[in-house]
Design a protein around this motif. Structure first.
Motif, short mmCIF file in Angstrom:
data_model
loop_
_atom_site.label_atom_id
_atom_site.label_comp_id
_atom_site.label_asym_id
_atom_site.label_seq_id
_atom_site.Cartn_x
_atom_site.Cartn_y
_atom_site.Cartn_z
N UNK A 27 -7.87 33.37 -23.25
CA UNK A 27 -8.81 33.62 -22.15
C UNK A 27 -9.16 32.32 -21.43
N UNK A 28 -9.38 31.27 -22.20
CA UNK A 28 -9.68 29.97 -21.60
C UNK A 28 -8.50 29.50 -20.75
N UNK A 29 -7.29 29.60 -21.31
CA UNK A 29 -6.09 29.21 -20.56
C UNK A 29 -5.95 30.02 -19.27
N UNK A 30 -6.16 31.33 -19.36
CA UNK A 30 -6.03 32.20 -18.18
C UNK A 30 -7.06 31.81 -17.12
N UNK A 31 -8.27 31.54 -17.55
CA UNK A 31 -9.32 31.14 -16.61
C UNK A 31 -8.97 29.80 -15.96
N UNK A 32 -8.58 28.83 -16.74
CA UNK A 32 -8.23 27.52 -16.19
C UNK A 32 -7.04 27.60 -15.25
N UNK A 33 -6.12 28.52 -15.50
CA UNK A 33 -4.94 28.64 -14.65
C UNK A 33 -5.28 29.15 -13.25
N UNK A 34 -6.48 29.69 -13.07
CA UNK A 34 -6.89 30.15 -11.74
C UNK A 34 -7.37 28.99 -10.87
N UNK A 35 -7.55 27.82 -11.49
CA UNK A 35 -8.02 26.64 -10.76
C UNK A 35 -6.85 25.71 -10.45
N UNK A 36 -6.98 24.98 -9.37
CA UNK A 36 -5.94 24.03 -8.99
C UNK A 36 -5.74 23.02 -10.13
N UNK A 37 -4.48 22.73 -10.48
CA UNK A 37 -4.19 21.87 -11.64
C UNK A 37 -4.87 20.50 -11.60
N UNK A 38 -5.10 19.96 -10.44
CA UNK A 38 -5.68 18.62 -10.36
C UNK A 38 -7.09 18.62 -9.77
N UNK A 39 -7.74 19.75 -9.80
CA UNK A 39 -9.09 19.83 -9.24
C UNK A 39 -10.12 19.27 -10.21
N UNK A 40 -11.22 18.80 -9.66
CA UNK A 40 -12.33 18.33 -10.49
C UNK A 40 -12.87 19.45 -11.36
N UNK A 41 -12.95 20.66 -10.79
CA UNK A 41 -13.49 21.80 -11.55
C UNK A 41 -12.64 22.08 -12.79
N UNK A 42 -11.34 22.05 -12.62
CA UNK A 42 -10.47 22.32 -13.77
C UNK A 42 -10.59 21.20 -14.80
N UNK A 43 -10.63 19.95 -14.35
CA UNK A 43 -10.79 18.84 -15.29
C UNK A 43 -12.12 18.92 -16.03
N UNK A 44 -13.18 19.27 -15.30
CA UNK A 44 -14.50 19.35 -15.94
C UNK A 44 -14.55 20.48 -16.96
N UNK A 45 -14.02 21.65 -16.59
CA UNK A 45 -14.01 22.76 -17.54
C UNK A 45 -13.10 22.47 -18.72
N UNK A 46 -11.95 21.85 -18.48
CA UNK A 46 -11.05 21.49 -19.58
C UNK A 46 -11.74 20.53 -20.54
N UNK A 47 -12.46 19.57 -19.99
CA UNK A 47 -13.19 18.63 -20.83
C UNK A 47 -14.23 19.35 -21.67
N UNK A 48 -14.99 20.25 -21.03
CA UNK A 48 -16.05 20.98 -21.74
C UNK A 48 -15.49 21.95 -22.78
N UNK A 49 -14.36 22.58 -22.47
CA UNK A 49 -13.83 23.61 -23.36
C UNK A 49 -12.83 23.09 -24.38
N UNK A 50 -12.08 22.07 -24.04
CA UNK A 50 -11.08 21.53 -24.97
C UNK A 50 -11.48 20.15 -25.50
N UNK A 51 -12.07 19.34 -24.63
CA UNK A 51 -12.39 17.96 -25.02
C UNK A 51 -13.50 17.85 -26.05
#
Length: 165
Positions: A57-81
């Motif tokens: 579910x996290x992967x599917x949600x992140x895939x809806x965001x542009x790969x190099x967007x700040x939003x995707x980086x921030x969510x990836x950091x919060x969810x994976x980092x």
């Protein structure tokens, strides 16, 4: 059932281990995830936990965001980092690390709360407050939704050109 449902309160033992409730372990086993994926909740002083379904579910949600967007980086950091994969011992216990315990305010007791595709781990008093707040919001939502649904249904019962007899 392949959903996390209900809630269970368990104590941490002297070594800091806590038993994952048997129904939750069964869901994780069917999911095929080795261990327990845990990250600090984005909007609560709790921990989100699960297995492959949660990660997908996290992967599917992140895939809806542009790969190099700040939003995707921030969510990836919060969810994976900030996440951890905890090892489950043969008795179904995990050791909660200090960093996740600090986020959730956990000391000696936790509440496991099923949320369908994932579960949360709470400090008991914080969960009680959260549950009361959730119940109050649901009561308010029920009133709003009930009024919306009732209006069209009531209008259908009124004959054309009349208000009912």
């Amino acid at each position: 059932m392949n959903r996390f449902v209900s809630n269970f309160t368990n104590r941490l033992d002297s070594k800091g281990r806590v038993s994952i409730p048997a129904p939750f372990r069964a869901v994780l086993a069917r999911d095929g995830f080795e261990g327990l994926y845990v990250h600090p909740s984005l909007d609560a002083t709790a921990l989100d936990a699960g297995g492959n379904v949660l990660l997908n579910e996290i992967d599917a949600f992140l895939s809806t965001l542009s790969p190099y967007s700040d939003e995707r980086d921030q969510l990836s950091t919060a969810l994976f980092g900030t996440s951890e994969i905890l090892k489950v011992d043969p008795e179904g216990r995990v050791i909660l690390t200090e960093s996740v315990k600090v986020h959730a305010g956990v000391t000696d007791t936790v509440v496991f709360v099923g949320l369908g595709n994932k579960f949360q781990i709470w400090e008991p008093e914080r969960f009680r407050a959260h549950l009361e707040e959730a119940r109050a919001k649901v009561r308010d939502l029920k009133k709003v939704l009930g009024a919306r649904i009732l209006e069209p249904r009531m209008m259908q019962d009124i004959p054309p050109g009349g208000r009912g007899q």
